[in-house]
Design a protein around this motif. Structure first.
Motif, PDB file in Angstrom:
ATOM      1  N   LEU A 178       2.665   6.646  -5.868  1.00 21.85           N
ATOM      2  CA  LEU A 178       4.069   6.428  -6.190  1.00 21.85           C
ATOM      3  C   LEU A 178       4.752   7.778  -6.156  1.00 21.85           C
ATOM      4  O   LEU A 178       4.407   8.681  -6.931  1.00 21.85           O
ATOM      5  CB  LEU A 178       4.229   5.802  -7.583  1.00 21.85           C
ATOM      6  CG  LEU A 178       3.822   4.343  -7.709  1.00 21.85           C
ATOM      7  CD1 LEU A 178       3.790   3.926  -9.176  1.00 21.85           C
ATOM      8  CD2 LEU A 178       4.775   3.469  -6.944  1.00 21.85           C
ATOM      9  N   GLU A 179       5.701   7.947  -5.259  1.00 28.70           N
ATOM     10  CA  GLU A 179       6.419   9.210  -5.134  1.00 28.70           C
ATOM     11  C   GLU A 179       7.587   9.250  -6.111  1.00 28.70           C
ATOM     12  O   GLU A 179       8.188   8.217  -6.410  1.00 28.70           O
ATOM     13  CB  GLU A 179       6.962   9.366  -3.703  1.00 28.70           C
ATOM     14  CG  GLU A 179       5.884   9.524  -2.654  1.00 28.70           C
ATOM     15  CD  GLU A 179       5.261  10.896  -2.635  1.00 28.70           C
ATOM     16  OE1 GLU A 179       5.993  11.889  -2.784  1.00 28.70           O
ATOM     17  OE2 GLU A 179       4.037  10.964  -2.457  1.00 28.70           O
ATOM     18  N   ASN A 180       7.912  10.418  -6.585  1.00 24.61           N
ATOM     19  CA  ASN A 180       9.074  10.604  -7.453  1.00 24.61           C
ATOM     20  C   ASN A 180      10.278  10.994  -6.598  1.00 24.61           C
ATOM     21  O   ASN A 180      10.628  12.154  -6.478  1.00 24.61           O
ATOM     22  CB  ASN A 180       8.807  11.694  -8.500  1.00 24.61           C
ATOM     23  CG  ASN A 180       7.849  11.237  -9.568  1.00 24.61           C
ATOM     24  OD1 ASN A 180       7.744  10.048  -9.822  1.00 24.61           O
ATOM     25  ND2 ASN A 180       7.155  12.167 -10.177  1.00 24.61           N
ATOM     26  N   VAL A 181      10.890   9.987  -5.987  1.00 28.19           N
ATOM     27  CA  VAL A 181      12.074  10.214  -5.164  1.00 28.19           C
ATOM     28  C   VAL A 181      13.162   9.226  -5.598  1.00 28.19           C
ATOM     29  O   VAL A 181      12.886   8.220  -6.240  1.00 28.19           O
ATOM     30  CB  VAL A 181      11.766  10.045  -3.649  1.00 28.19           C
ATOM     31  CG1 VAL A 181      10.821  11.114  -3.166  1.00 28.19           C
ATOM     32  CG2 VAL A 181      11.210   8.676  -3.345  1.00 28.19           C
ATOM     33  N   LYS A 213       9.095   0.372   0.919  1.00 32.68           N
ATOM     34  CA  LYS A 213       9.542  -0.190  -0.358  1.00 32.68           C
ATOM     35  C   LYS A 213       8.411  -0.872  -1.107  1.00 32.68           C
ATOM     36  O   LYS A 213       8.464  -0.996  -2.324  1.00 32.68           O
ATOM     37  CB  LYS A 213      10.663  -1.201  -0.128  1.00 32.68           C
ATOM     38  CG  LYS A 213      11.944  -0.573   0.341  1.00 32.68           C
ATOM     39  CD  LYS A 213      13.017  -1.625   0.513  1.00 32.68           C
ATOM     40  CE  LYS A 213      14.305  -0.991   1.009  1.00 32.68           C
ATOM     41  NZ  LYS A 213      15.373  -1.993   1.174  1.00 32.68           N
ATOM     42  N   SER A 214       7.401  -1.346  -0.383  1.00 29.77           N
ATOM     43  CA  SER A 214       6.252  -1.982  -1.027  1.00 29.77           C
ATOM     44  C   SER A 214       4.966  -1.438  -0.415  1.00 29.77           C
ATOM     45  O   SER A 214       4.960  -0.930   0.705  1.00 29.77           O
ATOM     46  CB  SER A 214       6.311  -3.502  -0.860  1.00 29.77           C
ATOM     47  OG  SER A 214       6.075  -3.851   0.476  1.00 29.77           O
ATOM     48  N   ALA A 248      12.196   3.405  -1.290  1.00 31.49           N
ATOM     49  CA  ALA A 248      10.934   3.475  -0.549  1.00 31.49           C
ATOM     50  C   ALA A 248      10.075   4.592  -1.125  1.00 31.49           C
ATOM     51  O   ALA A 248       9.918   5.650  -0.549  1.00 31.49           O
ATOM     52  CB  ALA A 248      11.206   3.703   0.924  1.00 31.49           C
ATOM     53  N   ASN A 249       9.491   4.323  -2.293  1.00 32.42           N
ATOM     54  CA  ASN A 249       8.718   5.357  -2.966  1.00 32.42           C
ATOM     55  C   ASN A 249       7.224   5.043  -2.993  1.00 32.42           C
ATOM     56  O   ASN A 249       6.468   5.733  -3.644  1.00 32.42           O
ATOM     57  CB  ASN A 249       9.226   5.556  -4.394  1.00 32.42           C
ATOM     58  CG  ASN A 249       9.047   4.339  -5.271  1.00 32.42           C
ATOM     59  OD1 ASN A 249       8.845   3.233  -4.795  1.00 32.42           O
ATOM     60  ND2 ASN A 249       9.135   4.542  -6.568  1.00 32.42           N
ATOM     61  N   LYS A 250       6.790   4.007  -2.279  1.00 29.94           N
ATOM     62  CA  LYS A 250       5.375   3.667  -2.232  1.00 29.94           C
ATOM     63  C   LYS A 250       4.746   4.258  -0.972  1.00 29.94           C
ATOM     64  O   LYS A 250       5.218   4.039   0.126  1.00 29.94           O
ATOM     65  CB  LYS A 250       5.168   2.147  -2.218  1.00 29.94           C
ATOM     66  CG  LYS A 250       5.220   1.508  -3.595  1.00 29.94           C
ATOM     67  CD  LYS A 250       6.580   1.096  -3.908  1.00 29.94           C
ATOM     68  CE  LYS A 250       6.631   0.325  -5.224  1.00 29.94           C
ATOM     69  NZ  LYS A 250       8.002   0.271  -5.674  1.00 29.94           N
TER      70      LYS A 250
END
Length: 115
Positions: free
Chosen positions: A43-46, A72-73, A50-52
């Protein structure tokens, strides 16, 4: 094929792990010499939705393939990364076939010259 799924900063549920295993097992149709693989789910911290992120490393004889996708998923990211791996496998097979056919052509040329 044996694949290790590691989720970073969260716990992945069994349904997601089975989905990933199912998608990666389809790669055996294209290349049956895959040794093993690793999958990293992050999981990106953005700020973006679309953080996956899904990353794959596949070990094949003489090489290692890598693919990374963000969506996004995790399912979308997995689909994109597996498609990238499929293209890399096809490229690898083409290269090895070309080398083998060139090698056979050289052998036949040397046999003709010797005779």
């Amino acid at each position: 094929m044996n694949i290790i799924v590691q989720s970073i900063r969260f716990d992945a549920d069994r349904k997601l792990i089975k989905f990933i295993q199912k998608k990666v097992n389809k790669l055996d149709q294209f290349f049956d010499q895959i040794i093993d693989g690793e999958c990293y789910l992050k999981l990106e911290n953005v700020e973006d939705e679309a953080n996956k992120v899904t990353e794959f490393k596949l070990n094949i004889p003489g090489n290692q393939l890598f693919a990374k996708a963000q969506a996004k998923s995790f399912e979308e990211a997995t689909d994109s990364a597996v498609e990238s791996l499929r293209r890399q496998i096809n490229k690898h097979k083409t290269k090895t076939r070309t080398k083998a056919s060139n090698h056979k052509a050289l052998l036949s040329l040397t046999e003709v010259r010797v005779a």
